[in-house]
Write an enzyme that holds these catalytic residues in place. Structure first.
Site, short mmCIF file in Angstrom:
data_model
loop_
_atom_site.label_atom_id
_atom_site.label_comp_id
_atom_site.label_asym_id
_atom_site.label_seq_id
_atom_site.Cartn_x
_atom_site.Cartn_y
_atom_site.Cartn_z
N GLU A 172 8.91 4.18 -8.61
CA GLU A 172 8.05 4.89 -9.55
C GLU A 172 8.37 6.38 -9.56
O GLU A 172 7.64 7.18 -10.11
CB GLU A 172 6.58 4.66 -9.22
CG GLU A 172 6.13 5.18 -7.87
CD GLU A 172 4.62 5.36 -7.79
OE1 GLU A 172 4.12 6.33 -8.37
OE2 GLU A 172 3.95 4.51 -7.17
N CYS A 230 3.18 1.39 -7.29
CA CYS A 230 3.73 0.83 -6.06
C CYS A 230 4.11 -0.65 -6.19
O CYS A 230 4.55 -1.26 -5.22
CB CYS A 230 2.73 1.00 -4.92
SG CYS A 230 2.15 2.67 -4.76
N HIS A 276 -0.13 -3.64 0.99
CA HIS A 276 0.39 -2.36 0.51
C HIS A 276 -0.42 -1.28 1.22
O HIS A 276 -1.65 -1.34 1.24
CB HIS A 276 0.25 -2.23 -1.01
CG HIS A 276 0.40 -0.82 -1.47
ND1 HIS A 276 1.53 -0.08 -1.20
CD2 HIS A 276 -0.43 0.02 -2.14
CE1 HIS A 276 1.38 1.13 -1.68
NE2 HIS A 276 0.20 1.23 -2.26
#
Ligand code: ACO
Length: 466
Positions: free
Chosen positions: A86, A120, A250
């Site tokens: 990203e 993400c 995550h």
């Protein structure tokens, strides 16, 4: 028609993070916040960052080259290369095309795949693309390669200590030691403005921190619900977190991981999973059984009570996954896979036969829960070899702690450099290990040039492909 490939998944992994890092404890003092806010409040110990000679392209070049070399993979054997990132360096040219330099050298230009991006989550999208390719009728028998590469930097303020940087490469193919249980994927995708990057002149995101925390937990609930339903439909029995040996999240910062596992525990309580929730814990959570889901996200008492009853399971199922994210920080697309690398590093001797549940979250938002079945694997694709090659302890120990003042100076310089042309970097490679790629200059046409740190005897020049 599907391919004949069985047990498709991750055959090999390698990880790279920059050698420069800042201690969260020192950052607390520098930022003038209360002692413990970043270390206990966010649960972070250390944060890696790119200096002016490194970026997402150099890190991905370094990790791909390292994976191919360490596992002795012929670059001609790669048929698909997918990148998740990203961190925008170019709005058109993919990072994947940069990585093609490594494969062009061997004459292999027949490699599908480009970059995937959504906060993400891009690395997970890239991973699914590769796995789906190997399981499809278009598979030509070669390996897939997934690269997650990001540099997470924030403007001055409360989000700044939740940065980090890393690149991870994963080789994809059949008969993998880390293989997908593809039937049980649960996704939740929606439109929200929790974290986004609308200002193309700045590397920093616009972030609504509190909203992003709630969105993450809502997405987790939704994915877990779908995941459990799919499991139960397929297996004819209830799924609970007790059926997962490890849960890998995550990890923007560790506190959110602690809260997330407690949230899964609370879900199991609501679903009457007696394997997870014992009588004593049930009594402790009983006062919160009637909360609406909206109320449950806001209830601090529930958050505390569920973290307390989930503590022992957290220690066994989550703690071993937290090493790299706590030490390196949020690596955006690489964060989830750095947590997976942590459990391989910590538990490779006992992982065979176990199940790892993964939760991937990207703001905006996209999220999926999925799972892996683990087996020993065969050399060079054995768990032991993967752990040895990643060599996480050595890489963590070899880092250089930089004072916060210096870290802020680097960020200031990078603010000027972002989107700039016609500059030469310091080319200071003193902290880089041999084999690390670094940025040398950007010319008047915005073309970027990299070199590799040599052993003092030979240096391989890497330019823009000419
Ligand atoms: N000692 C111990 N704990 C402390 C101390 C202290 N001295 N001071 C504060 N804390 C605790 C707070 O109680 C809080 O804990 P809690 O969450 O259990 O209540 C925690 O530290 C954070 O402090 P806050 O004041 O609530 O939050 P802050 O304004 O510092 O912002 C946030 C934290 C929102 C995480 C911010 O860093 C941020 O915006 N980060 C980026 C967004 C993000 O990562 N979101 C996650 C999903 S999206 C993604 O992955 C990018």
């Amino acid at each position: 028609m599907a391919s004949e490939a069985k047990d498709v998944g991750i055959l090999a992994m390698d990880i790279y993070f920059p050698p420069s890092c800042v201690l969260q404890e020192e950052l607390e003092t520098h930022d003038g916040v209360s002692k413990g806010k970043y270390t206990i409040g966010l649960g972070q110990e250390n944060m890696a960052f790119c200096t002016e000679v490194e970026d997402v392209i150099s890190m991905s070049l370094t990790v791909v080259k390292s994976l191919l070399k360490n596992y002795n993979i012929d670059p001609k054997c790669i048929g698909r290369l997918e990148v998740g990132s990203e961190t925008v360096i170019d709005k058109s040219k993919s990072i994947k095309t940069w990585l093609m330099q490594i494969f062009e050298e061997s004459g292999n230009t027949d490699i599908e795949g480009v970059d995937s991006s959504n906060a993400c989550y891009g690395g997970t999208a890239a991973l699914f693309n590769c796995v789906n390719w190997v399981e499809s009728n278009s598979w030509d028998g070669r390996y897939g390669l997934v690269v997650c590469t990001d540099s997470a930097v924030y403007a001055e303020g409360p989000a700044r200590p939740t940065g980090g940087a890393a690149a991870i490469a994963m080789l994809i193919g059949p008969n993998a030691p880390i293989s997908f249980e593809s039937k049980y994927r649960g996704s939740h995708m929606a439109h929200v403005y929790d974290f986004y990057k609308p200002d193309l002149a700045s590397e920093y995101p616009v972030v609504d921190g509190k909203l992003s925390q709630t969105c993450y937990l809502m997405a987790l609930d939704s994915c877990y619900n779908v995941f459990c339903k799919k499991y139960e439909k397929h297996e004819g029995k209830q799924f609970s977190i007790f059926d997962a040996d490890y849960v890998v999240f995550h990890s923007p910062y560790n506190k959110l991981v602690q809260k997330s596992f407690a949230r899964l525990y609370y879900n199991d309580f609501l679903r009457n999973c007696s394997s997870t929730v014992d009588e004593e814990s049930r009594e402790k959570l009983a006062p919160y059984a009637g909360l609406s889901s909206e109320e449950s996200y806001q209830s601090r008492d529930l958050e505390k009570a569920s973290q307390q009853v989930a503590k022992n399971l957290y220690e066994s199922k989550v703690q071993p996954t937290t090493l790299i994210p706590k030490q390196v920080g949020n690596m955006y697309t690489a964060s989830l896979y750095a947590a997976l690398a942590s459990v391989i590093h910590n538990r490779h001797e006992t992982l065979a036969g176990q199940r790892i549940v993964m939760f991937s979250y990207g703001s905006g938002l996209t999220s999926t829960m999925f799972s892996f079945k683990i087996n020993e694997g065969h050399h060079p694709f054995s768990l032991l070899n993967i752990a040895n090659i990643m060599d996480v302890s050595k890489k963590l120990k070899a880092r250089h702690v930089v004072p916060p003042k210096k870290f802020i100076e680097v960020l200031k310089l990078m603010e000027h450099r972002y989107g700039a042309k016609d500059f030469v970097t310091s080319q200071d490679t003193s902290l880089l290990s041999v084999g690390t790629y670094y940025l040398t200059h950007v010319d008047s046409k915005y073309r970027r040039f990299y070199d590799v740190k040599g052993d003092g005897v030979t240096t391989t020049a890497m330019s823009n492909g000419h």
